[in-house]
Scaffold this motif. Structure first.
Motif, PDB file in Angstrom:
ATOM      1  N   LYS A   1       0.843  -1.197   0.000  1.00 46.64           N
ATOM      2  CA  LYS A   1       0.000   0.000   0.000  1.00 46.64           C
ATOM      3  C   LYS A   1       0.879   1.248   0.000  1.00 46.64           C
ATOM      4  O   LYS A   1       0.632   2.199  -0.747  1.00 46.64           O
ATOM      5  CB  LYS A   1      -0.915   0.004   1.230  1.00 46.64           C
ATOM      6  CG  LYS A   1      -1.885   1.183   1.300  1.00 46.64           C
ATOM      7  CD  LYS A   1      -2.819   1.010   2.494  1.00 46.64           C
ATOM      8  CE  LYS A   1      -3.874   2.121   2.518  1.00 46.64           C
ATOM      9  NZ  LYS A   1      -3.296   3.443   2.816  1.00 46.64           N
ATOM     10  N   TRP A   2       1.931   1.239   0.815  1.00 54.26           N
ATOM     11  CA  TRP A   2       2.854   2.371   0.894  1.00 54.26           C
ATOM     12  C   TRP A   2       3.545   2.608  -0.443  1.00 54.26           C
ATOM     13  O   TRP A   2       3.619   3.735  -0.927  1.00 54.26           O
ATOM     14  CB  TRP A   2       3.871   2.075   1.991  1.00 54.26           C
ATOM     15  CG  TRP A   2       4.919   3.122   2.202  1.00 54.26           C
ATOM     16  CD1 TRP A   2       4.773   4.318   2.843  1.00 54.26           C
ATOM     17  CD2 TRP A   2       6.279   3.055   1.788  1.00 54.26           C
ATOM     18  NE1 TRP A   2       5.977   4.998   2.859  1.00 54.26           N
ATOM     19  CE2 TRP A   2       6.919   4.240   2.222  1.00 54.26           C
ATOM     20  CE3 TRP A   2       7.040   2.102   1.108  1.00 54.26           C
ATOM     21  CZ2 TRP A   2       8.264   4.500   1.986  1.00 54.26           C
ATOM     22  CZ3 TRP A   2       8.380   2.359   0.873  1.00 54.26           C
ATOM     23  CH2 TRP A   2       8.973   3.545   1.308  1.00 54.26           C
ATOM     24  N   ILE A   3       4.020   1.520  -1.049  1.00 50.58           N
ATOM     25  CA  ILE A   3       4.699   1.646  -2.343  1.00 50.58           C
ATOM     26  C   ILE A   3       3.733   2.152  -3.411  1.00 50.58           C
ATOM     27  O   ILE A   3       4.061   3.033  -4.200  1.00 50.58           O
ATOM     28  CB  ILE A   3       5.297   0.291  -2.766  1.00 50.58           C
ATOM     29  CG1 ILE A   3       6.447  -0.094  -1.827  1.00 50.58           C
ATOM     30  CG2 ILE A   3       5.799   0.336  -4.207  1.00 50.58           C
ATOM     31  CD1 ILE A   3       6.937  -1.512  -2.011  1.00 50.58           C
ATOM     32  N   GLY A   4       2.519   1.586  -3.434  1.00 49.45           N
ATOM     33  CA  GLY A   4       1.550   1.953  -4.460  1.00 49.45           C
ATOM     34  C   GLY A   4       1.072   3.381  -4.379  1.00 49.45           C
ATOM     35  O   GLY A   4       0.601   3.935  -5.363  1.00 49.45           O
ATOM     36  N   GLU A   5       1.208   3.992  -3.197  1.00 45.95           N
ATOM     37  CA  GLU A   5       0.706   5.353  -3.016  1.00 45.95           C
ATOM     38  C   GLU A   5       1.805   6.409  -3.082  1.00 45.95           C
ATOM     39  O   GLU A   5       1.544   7.591  -2.865  1.00 45.95           O
ATOM     40  CB  GLU A   5      -0.023   5.461  -1.668  1.00 45.95           C
ATOM     41  CG  GLU A   5      -1.322   4.657  -1.637  1.00 45.95           C
ATOM     42  CD  GLU A   5      -1.995   4.709  -0.287  1.00 45.95           C
ATOM     43  OE1 GLU A   5      -1.375   5.219   0.676  1.00 45.95           O
ATOM     44  OE2 GLU A   5      -3.140   4.236  -0.192  1.00 45.95           O
ATOM     45  N   ARG A   6       3.055   5.992  -3.366  1.00 43.61           N
ATOM     46  CA  ARG A   6       4.130   6.984  -3.457  1.00 43.61           C
ATOM     47  C   ARG A   6       3.858   7.940  -4.617  1.00 43.61           C
ATOM     48  O   ARG A   6       3.396   7.532  -5.677  1.00 43.61           O
ATOM     49  CB  ARG A   6       5.479   6.317  -3.697  1.00 43.61           C
ATOM     50  CG  ARG A   6       6.006   5.478  -2.549  1.00 43.61           C
ATOM     51  CD  ARG A   6       6.146   6.258  -1.252  1.00 43.61           C
ATOM     52  NE  ARG A   6       4.888   6.253  -0.512  1.00 43.61           N
ATOM     53  CZ  ARG A   6       4.639   6.995   0.556  1.00 43.61           C
ATOM     54  NH1 ARG A   6       5.547   7.825   0.994  1.00 43.61           N
ATOM     55  NH2 ARG A   6       3.501   6.916   1.178  1.00 43.61           N
ATOM     56  N   THR A   7       4.177   9.196  -4.435  1.00 42.75           N
ATOM     57  CA  THR A   7       3.986  10.179  -5.499  1.00 42.75           C
ATOM     58  C   THR A   7       5.145  10.116  -6.482  1.00 42.75           C
ATOM     59  O   THR A   7       6.218   9.615  -6.182  1.00 42.75           O
ATOM     60  CB  THR A   7       3.927  11.595  -4.911  1.00 42.75           C
ATOM     61  OG1 THR A   7       5.204  11.892  -4.321  1.00 42.75           O
ATOM     62  CG2 THR A   7       2.853  11.717  -3.857  1.00 42.75           C
ATOM     63  N   THR A   8       4.921  10.658  -7.673  1.00 40.55           N
ATOM     64  CA  THR A   8       5.987  10.708  -8.674  1.00 40.55           C
ATOM     65  C   THR A   8       7.183  11.483  -8.132  1.00 40.55           C
ATOM     66  O   THR A   8       8.332  11.122  -8.360  1.00 40.55           O
ATOM     67  CB  THR A   8       5.470  11.377  -9.958  1.00 40.55           C
ATOM     68  OG1 THR A   8       4.373  10.620 -10.453  1.00 40.55           O
ATOM     69  CG2 THR A   8       6.553  11.424 -11.015  1.00 40.55           C
ATOM     70  N   LYS A   9       6.921  12.555  -7.370  1.00 40.61           N
ATOM     71  CA  LYS A   9       8.006  13.344  -6.799  1.00 40.61           C
ATOM     72  C   LYS A   9       8.869  12.481  -5.894  1.00 40.61           C
ATOM     73  O   LYS A   9      10.101  12.537  -5.937  1.00 40.61           O
ATOM     74  CB  LYS A   9       7.436  14.528  -6.016  1.00 40.61           C
ATOM     75  CG  LYS A   9       8.506  15.382  -5.344  1.00 40.61           C
ATOM     76  CD  LYS A   9       7.870  16.540  -4.572  1.00 40.61           C
ATOM     77  CE  LYS A   9       8.933  17.364  -3.857  1.00 40.61           C
ATOM     78  NZ  LYS A   9       8.338  18.469  -3.066  1.00 40.61           N
ATOM     79  N   PHE A  10       8.219  11.678  -5.063  1.00 38.54           N
ATOM     80  CA  PHE A  10       8.973  10.805  -4.148  1.00 38.54           C
ATOM     81  C   PHE A  10       9.783   9.795  -4.939  1.00 38.54           C
ATOM     82  O   PHE A  10      10.963   9.588  -4.685  1.00 38.54           O
ATOM     83  CB  PHE A  10       8.004  10.073  -3.214  1.00 38.54           C
ATOM     84  CG  PHE A  10       8.677   9.039  -2.349  1.00 38.54           C
ATOM     85  CD1 PHE A  10       9.201   9.372  -1.111  1.00 38.54           C
ATOM     86  CD2 PHE A  10       8.796   7.731  -2.775  1.00 38.54           C
ATOM     87  CE1 PHE A  10       9.822   8.427  -0.320  1.00 38.54           C
ATOM     88  CE2 PHE A  10       9.418   6.771  -1.997  1.00 38.54           C
ATOM     89  CZ  PHE A  10       9.934   7.125  -0.758  1.00 38.54           C
TER      90      PHE A  10
END
Length: 248
Positions: free
Chosen positions: A203-212
């Motif tokens: 869930k954490w990986i899937g929600e990372r922003t492009t900026k991150f």
């Protein structure tokens, strides 16, 4: 060519790009077969956004569906969310097939070991020890960053309590496997807790922003985000190894 500039859809995929895609496919397939949920598409996109920075999301998704088509030909288990897309290409299909056949993790999925033995228990204990150390390292890293790191590095989806629970679950499974006759129900309960951390990670990986992703990923590194956390592959290795050791 600037990093942000996307290549044409007709630009041939390099062996490295295909290999990255196959590695991510197999990683998420192993998680799925170990009891993970159906978040494979968003996680795959995040995992590949660094290594495949010049490919758009649609191209990445279609390539994963191509891999499903090759896996289907090989009578292997397929990743949910990526239905087979048969238009693979005469030059690409054999390359994907060869990469799958050369992947030891995928080979085990095609021909799983039927019986458990002492070697399997030893392998499981080694995998659990590696996982425990990586959890401890991430706990220490989170503690350091929350005291010393900039606010944008703060983790909001992975709490130290989640890591502590998983670490305690690893210890409980290790204790059971050290017994002459492990309690399989206790082992299953521990594995369920460990997989709970895996689901939080996806869930954490899937929600990372492009900026991150752009700021953190190292271009060309295989399964890059998972290596940043250092945990997702280790969790899958441990869960599979314990499954072989206890025969389920």
């Amino acid at each position: 060519m600037a990093r942000s500039e996307k290549v044409s859809a007709n630009t041939p995929w390099t062996d490295d790009e295909l290999r990255q895609s196959v590695e991510v496919y197999v990683l998420l397939l192993r998680l799925q077969l170990s009891g993970g949920d159906g978040r494979s598409e968003s996680v795959a996109q995040a995992l590949l956004r660094g290594p495949l920075a010049l490919r758009n999301d649609a191209a990445i998704r279609y390539r994963m569906r191509n891999i499903s088509a090759v896996v289907q030909e090989m009578d292997g288990p397929m990743l949910k969310g990526f239905s087979p897309a048969e238009s693979v290409g005469k030059q690409v299909r054999p390359r994907i097939r060869a990469m799958l056949l050369n992947d030891p993790d995928f080979a085990r999925l095609l021909a799983p070991t039927p019986n458990a033995g002492d070697d399997d228990r030893g392998d499981a204990l080694k995998a659990l020890a590696i996982l425990r150390r990586q959890i401890e390292e991430l706990e220490a890293d989170l503690a350091w960053r929350r005291h010393n790191g900039p606010p944008e590095q703060e983790d909001v989806g992975i709490e130290r309590a989640d890591l502590q629970d998983a670490r305690e679950a690893v210890a409980s499974v290790e204790a059971e496997l050290a017994k002459l006759e492990p309690d399989t129900e206790a082992v299953k309960a521990g594995i369920s807790r460990i997989l709970g951390l895996a689901l939080k990670l996806t869930k954490w990986i899937g929600e990372r922003t492009t900026k991150f992703v752009d700021a953190v990923l190292v271009a060309g590194a295989p399964v890059a985000v998972a290596k940043v956390t250092g945990l997702l592959p280790a969790i899958i290795d441990a869960v599979e190894a314990v499954g072989r050791a206890v025969g389920h």
